[in-house]
Design an enzyme around this catalytic site. Structure first.
Site, PDB file in Angstrom:
ATOM      1  N   TRP A  92     -26.025  70.528-110.054  1.00 23.24           N
ATOM      2  CA  TRP A  92     -25.062  69.787-109.245  1.00 23.24           C
ATOM      3  C   TRP A  92     -24.738  68.395-109.796  1.00 23.24           C
ATOM      4  O   TRP A  92     -23.732  67.805-109.407  1.00 23.24           O
ATOM      5  CB  TRP A  92     -25.610  69.608-107.828  1.00 23.24           C
ATOM      6  CG  TRP A  92     -25.703  70.865-107.027  1.00 23.24           C
ATOM      7  CD1 TRP A  92     -26.839  71.561-106.710  1.00 23.24           C
ATOM      8  CD2 TRP A  92     -24.631  71.580-106.409  1.00 23.24           C
ATOM      9  NE1 TRP A  92     -26.535  72.646-105.944  1.00 23.24           N
ATOM     10  CE2 TRP A  92     -25.185  72.689-105.743  1.00 23.24           C
ATOM     11  CE3 TRP A  92     -23.248  71.382-106.362  1.00 23.24           C
ATOM     12  CZ2 TRP A  92     -24.417  73.598-105.028  1.00 23.24           C
ATOM     13  CZ3 TRP A  92     -22.481  72.298-105.648  1.00 23.24           C
ATOM     14  CH2 TRP A  92     -23.060  73.384-104.994  1.00 23.24           C
ATOM     15  N   SER A  97     -21.863  74.985-110.861  1.00 20.46           N
ATOM     16  CA  SER A  97     -22.220  75.191-109.464  1.00 20.46           C
ATOM     17  C   SER A  97     -21.928  76.638-109.102  1.00 20.46           C
ATOM     18  O   SER A  97     -21.306  77.374-109.857  1.00 20.46           O
ATOM     19  CB  SER A  97     -21.418  74.238-108.573  1.00 20.46           C
ATOM     20  OG  SER A  97     -21.580  72.901-108.993  1.00 20.46           O
ATOM     21  N   GLY A  98     -22.361  77.025-107.886  1.00 20.23           N
ATOM     22  CA  GLY A  98     -22.065  78.376-107.417  1.00 20.23           C
ATOM     23  C   GLY A  98     -23.278  79.189-107.043  1.00 20.23           C
ATOM     24  O   GLY A  98     -23.250  80.418-107.099  1.00 20.23           O
ATOM     25  N   GLY A  99     -24.375  78.535-106.644  1.00 19.35           N
ATOM     26  CA  GLY A  99     -25.595  79.253-106.315  1.00 19.35           C
ATOM     27  C   GLY A  99     -25.441  80.249-105.191  1.00 19.35           C
ATOM     28  O   GLY A  99     -26.194  81.214-105.102  1.00 19.35           O
ATOM     29  N   GLU A 100     -24.454  80.041-104.315  1.00 20.83           N
ATOM     30  CA  GLU A 100     -24.233  80.968-103.198  1.00 20.83           C
ATOM     31  C   GLU A 100     -23.459  82.211-103.617  1.00 20.83           C
ATOM     32  O   GLU A 100     -23.290  83.126-102.818  1.00 20.83           O
ATOM     33  CB  GLU A 100     -23.471  80.264-102.075  1.00 20.83           C
ATOM     34  CG  GLU A 100     -24.289  79.270-101.283  1.00 20.83           C
ATOM     35  CD  GLU A 100     -24.635  78.019-102.062  1.00 20.83           C
ATOM     36  OE1 GLU A 100     -25.661  77.404-101.746  1.00 20.83           O
ATOM     37  OE2 GLU A 100     -23.891  77.652-102.991  1.00 20.83           O
ATOM     38  N   ASP A 134     -33.086  76.887 -98.462  1.00 30.23           N
ATOM     39  CA  ASP A 134     -32.051  76.071 -99.091  1.00 30.23           C
ATOM     40  C   ASP A 134     -32.482  74.608 -99.193  1.00 30.23           C
ATOM     41  O   ASP A 134     -31.713  73.694 -98.966  1.00 30.23           O
ATOM     42  CB  ASP A 134     -30.725  76.185 -98.326  1.00 30.23           C
ATOM     43  CG  ASP A 134     -29.528  75.730 -99.169  1.00 30.23           C
ATOM     44  OD1 ASP A 134     -29.721  75.389-100.341  1.00 30.23           O
ATOM     45  OD2 ASP A 134     -28.406  75.707 -98.638  1.00 30.23           O
ATOM     46  N   ASN A 141     -30.499  75.838-105.400  1.00 30.31           N
ATOM     47  CA  ASN A 141     -31.196  76.918-104.727  1.00 30.31           C
ATOM     48  C   ASN A 141     -31.167  78.239-105.491  1.00 30.31           C
ATOM     49  O   ASN A 141     -30.320  78.485-106.326  1.00 30.31           O
ATOM     50  CB  ASN A 141     -30.584  77.145-103.346  1.00 30.31           C
ATOM     51  CG  ASN A 141     -29.098  77.439-103.428  1.00 30.31           C
ATOM     52  OD1 ASN A 141     -28.288  76.519-103.461  1.00 30.31           O
ATOM     53  ND2 ASN A 141     -28.712  78.699-103.482  1.00 30.31           N
ATOM     54  N   ARG A 184     -17.549  64.707-108.766  1.00 32.53           N
ATOM     55  CA  ARG A 184     -18.379  63.516-108.622  1.00 32.53           C
ATOM     56  C   ARG A 184     -18.147  62.494-109.719  1.00 32.53           C
ATOM     57  O   ARG A 184     -18.852  61.497-109.786  1.00 32.53           O
ATOM     58  CB  ARG A 184     -19.852  63.928-108.532  1.00 32.53           C
ATOM     59  CG  ARG A 184     -20.053  64.817-107.323  1.00 32.53           C
ATOM     60  CD  ARG A 184     -21.456  65.025-106.862  1.00 32.53           C
ATOM     61  NE  ARG A 184     -21.387  65.737-105.597  1.00 32.53           N
ATOM     62  CZ  ARG A 184     -21.723  67.014-105.412  1.00 32.53           C
ATOM     63  NH1 ARG A 184     -22.179  67.728-106.425  1.00 32.53           N
ATOM     64  NH2 ARG A 184     -21.604  67.574-104.227  1.00 32.53           N
ATOM     65  N   THR A 215     -18.731  70.783-110.243  1.00 29.75           N
ATOM     66  CA  THR A 215     -18.572  69.633-109.348  1.00 29.75           C
ATOM     67  C   THR A 215     -19.232  68.382-109.902  1.00 29.75           C
ATOM     68  O   THR A 215     -18.954  67.283-109.436  1.00 29.75           O
ATOM     69  CB  THR A 215     -19.172  69.937-107.964  1.00 29.75           C
ATOM     70  OG1 THR A 215     -20.547  70.296-108.117  1.00 29.75           O
ATOM     71  CG2 THR A 215     -18.430  71.080-107.288  1.00 29.75           C
TER      72      THR A 215
END
Length: 778
Positions: A317, A264-267, A378, A335, A205, A249
């Site tokens: 993010w 990042s990487g919450g999933e 989410d 999330n 970004r 990101t």
């Protein structure tokens, strides 16, 4: 899943998210990569029974507390390439003062959000409502990067002393002459194509500048400082290990000799954090863990009988905002992990889905406000924080706004985190198995997208085959499919909002979309999590052929009510920028760049570019002339056409349409790029086509095409993608001809791939879906 509910989870979104996890792809040339030992990491935490007794309140760690071996570098398969195209004849950025970074952006655009307040507002008014119709293209620069469908162009450039710095979805950074668009230098890091732990497409970004350096957060979790005059690497720090799910990101922030970045990487079961680094050397100074550990404030909101907190998510993010006068830094979090399954993480799960205020010098916790307790939908907070001053009921207030996926803007007093207008804890429906929170914070005022589904909505938007259950915001789900609004796309997703101090309006982009949820059969044990493995927890998918709408909304910050709204027939997915000229600029998925009257919402101007405009615009002034710039490169999740163009406009520009611009023949082909939005690097000849015509060869080829174009939306083996239909249970997936038709023609929430993929590639991926994926659920 019961077929009786007929929530048509078909291939209709076969690429609407065809890119969120997509992310296995072809950045560098495929060369053999040496074995790399699993690196140690600085993020290992003590066992729960061994809390740090003397830590400051909040999840803070300082760089001096431990000396541990850093993770291995990014494993780029090809060495980074740096090229100088012309001499750098401009000033070098100083160590900017707080006053310089808080000033409204005029000649320069110094930070990702324009200044430390993230308002994306400019005091320039040479271009205004009376003459914006005369705006034409001044120059177009082709960056030669980011064409494959996994990439998304989401970056705002920064401008200092006539030089523009911009980053592509492939994480290539270019310095451009801001008056002519000529390339001064380029840096191409060649991130490994083995990177598989990306939630939402390959993107960045933006970058930051300061102290003669350009700071870049790379997707493989490296923070790099480039020489501002040459693009050469000055220092590089591994923030964490991408194999464990950590990526970057957000655009970094430079402030007071430090560089700040989130992960990042919450999933993927990470433990989120914001980290501060020394700008001169890249040494870590402090980190604030967004999931508090034992002995830290907020840890009591996690279970005491498991280690869910160690993989609890809450990624960062976006770029923080700073109020130097108050000595506070503000950012929002994503999330909880797993996204949709709350059964193993009882409690509010701080500091997920929250606005957090820290001391930017030490990382010390000051206050927080959680927007969604124990999130299972989410509905997190990826939109940037915006700071503003306003008078409410005759009293001057220091405000803060954050637009959530919930469809509400959360207006807070930034001195203490208390509601600025009013937010009430309200009872919500319960599901004991999901361990749902008994209440949720509901702001007073209006939402900017619909939050409930009515019978009239079903009649208008759904097919006659729809027989499923439906509800509204905060309705819990379990094993029976449930269709809800808003979706995990929002409300407001990452595309930044803006604030105009003249209108006192907050401008926010939203997505109005139906999303169906059901519990996954996969059991989640937080004590046995596999690092770097996606943990979503349940199944979510857009309802097939239901419409997706976008909203552009002006909200009065004094009342939190809608002043005006534009509604599109596709998601609004670009970000915003507003000016003293009473203008609001936004981008459209179809390639249009649009200007609205910031007071009334009337459209005043548009220009059709050559790719989806899915990045926030900026404006700057050089030698008394105002320019407006936007990156038109397309977006995987928006399903928009890809490209590599930076468009800059002015009142005396001469480019009236894309037909006036002739691209250099080699502009789209560099370092292995195809110049197409997806597809393989080469077209197969007839003999090779024959070689893959066997069922086994076709499905093997189709698997590779699927990973490069469909994985993000539909997930590994067609299931648990980020908002994409579950192909294992799709009624279309077993029918190869139907799959080919859908891939070629697209659908409500996916683009057409005809012309992007070759006929053979479409045939191969359809074979993989119909012969392999469609049979996995049996």
């Amino acid at each position: 899943m019961s077929n009786g509910h007929k929530i048509v989870w078909s291939v209709a979104a076969f690429s609407f998210l065809v890119i969120v996890f997509i992310i296995f792809a072809q950045v560098g040339k495929n060369t053999e990569e040496p074995e790399v030992a699993a690196p140690d990491t600085e993020t290992e935490e003590p066992e729960a029974e061994e809390p740090e007794a003397e830590e400051p309140e909040g999840a803070v760690e300082t760089g001096e507390q431990e000396e541990t071996e850093e993770p291995a570098a990014g494993d780029a398969e090809v060495e980074a390439v740096v090229k100088q195209h012309k001499p750098y004849e401009f000033k070098v950025a100083p160590a900017f003062t707080a006053d310089e970074l808080t000033a409204l952006p005029k000649g320069d655009w110094l930070t990702n959000g324009g200044n430390l307040s993230n308002q994306r507002y400019s005091p320039l008014d040479q271009i205004n409502t009376s003459n914006v119709g005369d705006l034409k293209g001044e120059w177009v620069a082709n960056l030669g990067s980011g064409f494959d469908f996994k990439y998304s162009g989401e970056a705002s450039p920064v401008v200092y002393d006539g030089v523009m710095y911009v980053i592509t979805g492939a994480n290539d950074v270019l310095a451009l002459d801001a008056v002519t668009g000529e390339t001064i230098w380029e840096y191409r890091p060649h991130i490994t194509d083995k990177l598989t732990t990306v939630c939402c497409g390959w993107t960045s970004r933006g970058v930051a500048v300061g102290e003669g350096l350009v700071f870049v957060g790379l997707l493989d979790a490296r923070l790099v400082a480039l020489d501002q005059t040459t693009g050469e690497v000055v220092w590089e720090t591994v923030v964490d290990d991408w194999r464990k799910g950590y990526t970057i990101t957000n655009a970094p922030l430079y402030y007071n000799g430090k560089v700040y970045t989130g992960v990042s990487g919450g999933e993927y079961g990470i433990r989120g954090r914001l980290t501060a680094f020394d700008a001169e050397m890249g040494r870590e100074l402090w980190r604030f863990n967004t999931i508090p550990g034992p002995g830290e404030k907020g840890h009591e909101t996690w279970p005491s009988d498991n280690k869910a907190w160690m993989s609890g998510g809450a990624p960062v993010w976006q770029t923080p905002a700073v109020d130097p006068e108050l000595g506070l830094m503000y950012f929002s979090t994503g999330n909880t992990a797993p996204d949709l399954d709350g059964s193993s993480r009882e409690g509010d799960n701080l500091y997920s889905d929250s606005v957090i205020a820290l001391d930017p010098e030490t990382g010390e916790y000051k206050w927080h406000f959680q927007q969604v307790h124990h999130d299972i939908w989410d509905l997190d907070s990826p939109n940037p924080i915006i700071l503003f001053d306003v008078e409410i009921d005759g009293e001057p207030r220091k405000g803060l706004g954050q637009a959530g996926k919930t469809g509400w803007i959360y207006f807070l007093d930034r001195t203490n985190g208390e509601p600025l207008i009013g937010i009430e804890e309200t009872p919500v429906p319960q599901e004991e198995r999901q361990k749902t929170s008994p209440t949720q914070p509901i702001p007073k005022g209006d939402s900017f997208v619909p939050q409930d589904i009515t019978p009239e909505d079903i009649e208008r938007d759904m097919s006659d085959a729809f027989e499923g259950e439906y509800g509204g915001i905060f309705t819990p789900f379990w094993e029976e499919p449930l269709t809800l609004k808003p979706s995990p796309f929002g409300g407001a997703n990452w595309p930044p909002s803006a604030y105009n101090p003249n209108t006192e309006y907050f401008y926010v982009l939203g997505t109005d979309q139906y999303m169906a949820y059901t519990r996954s059969d996969e059991e989640f044990n937080p004590d046995e999590i596999e690092e770097g493995h996606a943990w979503v927890g349940s199944i979510m998918a857009p309802v097939t052929d239901a419409p997706v709408r976008g909203t552009i909304t002006a909200m009065d910050v004094k009342t939190n009510t809608v002043v005006w709204q534009q509604v599109w027939d596709s998601m609004a997915y670009s970000g915003t920028m507003t000016t003293k000229g009473n203008l609001l600029f936004v981008g459209h998925n179809d390639g249009r760049f649009i200007a609205y009257d910031a007071t009334t919402g009337d459209q005043l101007w548009e220009f059709m570019t050559d790719a989806g405009v899915n990045a926030p615009p900026i404006t700057y002034e050089i030698d008394g002339k105002q320019y407006i710039t936007v990156f038109a490169a397309g977006n995987s999740l928006a399903g928009s056409k890809h490209g590599d163009s930076v468009w800059t406009f002015s009142l005396d520009g001469e480019i009236e349409s894309v037909d006036d611009v002739v691209k250099p023949a080699d502009a789209a082909v560099e370092d292995g790029e195809t110049g197409e939005e997806g597809g393989s690097d080469e077209t197969l000849d007839d003999e090779e086509n024959d070689a893959v015509s066997s069922s086994e060869g076709q499905t093997e080829s189709g698997s590779a095409i699927y990973e490069a174009n469909c994985l993000a939306c539909h997930g590994t083996e067609g299931a648990n993608g980020h908002n994409g239909p579950n192909l294992q249970t799709s009624s279309i997936a077993p029918d190869k001809d139907a799959v080919m038709k859908r891939v070629k023609e697209g659908g409500e929430s996916m683009p057409s791939f005809e012309g992007t993929l070759t006929e053979q590639e479409i045939d191969d991926v359809a074979a993989y879906i119909s012969e392999i994926i469609a049979n996995l659920d049996e």
